[in-house]
Enzyme design. Structure first.
Site, PDB file in Angstrom:
ATOM      1  N   ALA A  14     -24.139 -19.373 -21.371  1.00 52.75           N
ATOM      2  CA  ALA A  14     -25.543 -19.127 -21.712  1.00 52.75           C
ATOM      3  C   ALA A  14     -26.499 -19.251 -20.538  1.00 52.75           C
ATOM      4  O   ALA A  14     -27.708 -19.170 -20.730  1.00 52.75           O
ATOM      5  CB  ALA A  14     -25.978 -20.093 -22.818  1.00 52.75           C
ATOM      6  N   VAL A  16     -26.849 -17.294 -17.727  1.00 55.66           N
ATOM      7  CA  VAL A  16     -27.374 -16.058 -17.133  1.00 55.66           C
ATOM      8  C   VAL A  16     -26.987 -14.859 -17.993  1.00 55.66           C
ATOM      9  O   VAL A  16     -26.175 -14.960 -18.912  1.00 55.66           O
ATOM     10  CB  VAL A  16     -26.828 -15.822 -15.695  1.00 55.66           C
ATOM     11  CG1 VAL A  16     -27.294 -16.908 -14.748  1.00 55.66           C
ATOM     12  CG2 VAL A  16     -25.299 -15.739 -15.708  1.00 55.66           C
ATOM     13  N   GLY A  17     -27.575 -13.723 -17.664  1.00 55.67           N
ATOM     14  CA  GLY A  17     -27.153 -12.444 -18.224  1.00 55.67           C
ATOM     15  C   GLY A  17     -27.180 -12.355 -19.733  1.00 55.67           C
ATOM     16  O   GLY A  17     -28.139 -12.774 -20.388  1.00 55.67           O
ATOM     17  N   ARG A  38     -21.299 -24.071 -16.953  1.00 54.43           N
ATOM     18  CA  ARG A  38     -21.117 -25.063 -15.888  1.00 54.43           C
ATOM     19  C   ARG A  38     -22.436 -25.346 -15.181  1.00 54.43           C
ATOM     20  O   ARG A  38     -22.709 -26.466 -14.780  1.00 54.43           O
ATOM     21  CB  ARG A  38     -20.063 -24.570 -14.887  1.00 54.43           C
ATOM     22  CG  ARG A  38     -18.638 -24.608 -15.433  1.00 54.43           C
ATOM     23  CD  ARG A  38     -17.634 -24.106 -14.413  1.00 54.43           C
ATOM     24  NE  ARG A  38     -17.870 -22.707 -14.066  1.00 54.43           N
ATOM     25  CZ  ARG A  38     -17.144 -22.018 -13.195  1.00 54.43           C
ATOM     26  NH1 ARG A  38     -16.135 -22.607 -12.577  1.00 54.43           N
ATOM     27  NH2 ARG A  38     -17.408 -20.748 -12.948  1.00 54.43           N
ATOM     28  N   TYR A 161      -8.343  -7.738 -16.080  1.00 56.62           N
ATOM     29  CA  TYR A 161      -9.531  -8.034 -16.887  1.00 56.62           C
ATOM     30  C   TYR A 161      -9.489  -7.234 -18.188  1.00 56.62           C
ATOM     31  O   TYR A 161      -9.754  -7.772 -19.278  1.00 56.62           O
ATOM     32  CB  TYR A 161     -10.796  -7.688 -16.097  1.00 56.62           C
ATOM     33  CG  TYR A 161     -12.060  -7.664 -16.927  1.00 56.62           C
ATOM     34  CD1 TYR A 161     -12.673  -8.849 -17.329  1.00 56.62           C
ATOM     35  CD2 TYR A 161     -12.626  -6.450 -17.320  1.00 56.62           C
ATOM     36  CE1 TYR A 161     -13.829  -8.828 -18.108  1.00 56.62           C
ATOM     37  CE2 TYR A 161     -13.783  -6.423 -18.095  1.00 56.62           C
ATOM     38  CZ  TYR A 161     -14.383  -7.616 -18.474  1.00 56.62           C
ATOM     39  OH  TYR A 161     -15.527  -7.585 -19.244  1.00 56.62           O
ATOM     40  N   GLU A 197     -26.558  -4.103 -16.881  1.00 59.40           N
ATOM     41  CA  GLU A 197     -27.104  -4.542 -15.593  1.00 59.40           C
ATOM     42  C   GLU A 197     -27.350  -6.050 -15.625  1.00 59.40           C
ATOM     43  O   GLU A 197     -28.398  -6.531 -16.058  1.00 59.40           O
ATOM     44  CB  GLU A 197     -28.396  -3.798 -15.263  1.00 59.40           C
ATOM     45  CG  GLU A 197     -28.888  -4.060 -13.848  1.00 59.40           C
ATOM     46  CD  GLU A 197     -30.004  -3.143 -13.417  1.00 59.40           C
ATOM     47  OE1 GLU A 197     -30.513  -3.336 -12.290  1.00 59.40           O
ATOM     48  OE2 GLU A 197     -30.374  -2.229 -14.183  1.00 59.40           O
ATOM     49  N   THR A 198     -26.350  -6.793 -15.174  1.00 57.57           N
ATOM     50  CA  THR A 198     -26.429  -8.257 -15.100  1.00 57.57           C
ATOM     51  C   THR A 198     -25.803  -8.696 -13.776  1.00 57.57           C
ATOM     52  O   THR A 198     -25.478  -7.870 -12.918  1.00 57.57           O
ATOM     53  CB  THR A 198     -25.658  -8.913 -16.262  1.00 57.57           C
ATOM     54  OG1 THR A 198     -24.255  -8.609 -16.123  1.00 57.57           O
ATOM     55  CG2 THR A 198     -26.158  -8.414 -17.611  1.00 57.57           C
TER      56      THR A 198
END
Length: 255
Positions: A14, A16-17, A38, A161, A197-198
């Site tokens: 939670a 960022v982005g 973190r 991924y 876009e993050t």
């Protein structure tokens, strides 16, 4: 969203982005949101912004390394003692390393599996158990997946991924089946965005940030708030409606 006012949501990743956007939107709709990452200082800053904005909910920052099962279990224990338990679980945290299958580093593959698959599974299990022991029959578990969970792109850097995201697709459907077998009305939703876009791509290609920036400028990408709005849509559906998988893509590109 009236059903969820005052109730508890956990949002992983939670800081960022997409995770930050989801946490902020849930707080705006009156939920008590435990946001974990973190880097808890960024969540503390976001919590202050939510308070300043006069949102009716509250954001509770929690420091947790999702690579560590003991820290995840400790977090759920703290949520139980301080907030009774989890009503909504948003499994948002995820990461990617540019490590191809033919010559990639095992440590990077393991890191992706630990966070994208195992941590998601642990949080899902603990969230369900939290709901079950409190007789919560209207909870919701939402997995933030990726368009890569539905197709394999011709990009070797993302193949492992992609495998983790195919796992999320399978785990979400498996969760729905198990919830039905358990005779519960708890719902499970998968949200699969394309290019957003993050900071994600900048972290993936940290050595070539200028190329990432140039790629983002080529088209109108999805924004983190687009995914947050999809979460609100899923949570706002009537109790008898199961929103299975929401796929979002930029209009200008098929990914």
């Amino acid at each position: 969203m009236d059903l969820w006012k005052g109730r508890v949501a956990l949002v992983t990743g939670a800081s960022v982005g997409i995770g930050a956007a989801i946490a902020k939107e849930l707080v705006r709709h009156g939920m008590k949101v435990v946001g974990c990452a973190r880097d808890v200082e960024k969540i503390q800053k976001l919590a202050a912004e939510c308070q300043t904005s006069g949102y009716s909910g509250v954001l509770v920052p929690f420091k947790c390394d999702l690579n560590n099962e003991e820290e995840i279990l400790s977090m759920f224990s703290a949520i139980k003692s301080q907030h009774q338990g989890v009503d909504v679980c948003i499994n948002n945290a995820g990461l990617a390393h540019p490590e191809p299958l033919l010559n990639g580093k095992t440590s990077a593959w393991k890191n992706m599996l630990d966070v994208n698959v195992l941590a998601l599974s642990i949080c899902t299990r603990e969230a369900y158990q939290s709901m079950k022991e409190r007789n919560v029959d209207d909870g919701h578990i939402i997995n933030i997946n990726s368009i890569c969970g539905h197709r394999v792109l011709a990009n070797a850097d993302t193949h492992v991924y992609t495998a983790t995201k195919f796992a999320v697709t399978a785990l979400t459907e498996g969760l729905r089946q198990e919830l039905r077998e358990a005779k519960t009305h708890i719902r499970a939703t998968c949200i699969s965005p394309g290019v957003v876009e993050t900071e994600f791509a900048f972290r993936l290609y940290s050595q070539i940030p200028e190329k990432v920036a140039a790629a983002y400028r080529q088209i109108k990408c999805l924004d983190a708030t687009d995914i947050a709005n999809a979460v609100i849509y899923a949570l706002s559906a009537p109790p008898h409606v199961q929103i299975g998988d929401i796929q979002l893509q930029p209009v200008e590109r098929n990914l």
